[in-house]
Design a protein around this motif. Structure first.
Motif, PDB file in Angstrom:
ATOM      1  N   PHE A   7       0.844  -1.182   0.000  1.00  0.00           N
ATOM      2  CA  PHE A   7       0.000   0.000   0.000  1.00  0.00           C
ATOM      3  C   PHE A   7       0.886   1.241   0.000  1.00  0.00           C
ATOM      4  O   PHE A   7       1.771   1.383   0.831  1.00  0.00           O
ATOM      5  N   ARG A   8       0.656   2.139  -0.940  1.00  0.00           N
ATOM      6  CA  ARG A   8       1.439   3.358  -1.054  1.00  0.00           C
ATOM      7  C   ARG A   8       0.614   4.524  -0.546  1.00  0.00           C
ATOM      8  O   ARG A   8      -0.506   4.749  -1.009  1.00  0.00           O
ATOM      9  N   VAL A   9       1.181   5.225   0.401  1.00  0.00           N
ATOM     10  CA  VAL A   9       0.520   6.421   0.918  1.00  0.00           C
ATOM     11  C   VAL A   9       0.935   7.583   0.025  1.00  0.00           C
ATOM     12  O   VAL A   9       2.122   7.906  -0.070  1.00  0.00           O
TER      13      VAL A   9
END
Length: 140
Positions: free
Chosen positions: A106-108
């Motif tokens: 998951f990329r913020v």
């Protein structure tokens, strides 16, 4: 004996069907006599060991290797022997399932800092000044 895909995921051999067909290519007279190409069929719909998420991802990434009814068909004819072609298609199926089981991290989303924006603009100004200094001067 189940086929190990991941530490927590394995597929029983009774869910995989392997048949042997005549292969083209290298092998001399043996090609005409012995069915050395391995054709693997794996029904993703009836596979009880696969989680639903992996099943759906398999449908996406299998492309032309999956039928309308959800059966993955892989053919191995790279090698001259049945055994090596069998190992090849099993390894390719395992790779396909591993790819489907992989969860992307998951990329913020972040924004550039004020300093980063300023450095970018300074670089653009420097490049623009450099190019301006290279232009020929026209006196009227």
């Amino acid at each position: 004996m189940p086929i190990e895909i991941l530490p927590h995921l394995s597929i029983p051999e009774n869910e995989i069907e392997i048949t042997y067909i005549l292969a083209s290519g290298p092998g001399g007279q043996n090609v005409n006599k012995v069915a050395t190409a391995a054709q693997l069929r794996f029904d993703t719909v009836r596979a009880s060991t696969l989680p639903h998420r992996i099943r759906e991802k398999l449908r996406e990434i299998a492309g032309q290797r999956i039928t309308q009814s959800g059966v993955i068909v892989l053919t191995g004819r790279r090698f001259r022997s049945q055994q090596r072609n069998r190992e090849d298609v099993l390894a390719r199926l395992a790779d396909l399932i591993r790819a489907a089981a992989h969860k992307p991290t998951f990329r913020v989303p972040t924004r550039p800092s004020r300093g980063a924006k300023q450095r970018r603009l300074d670089g653009k100004s420097r490049q623009s000044a450099l190019k301006r200094s290279r232009q020929a001067r026209h006196d009227d």
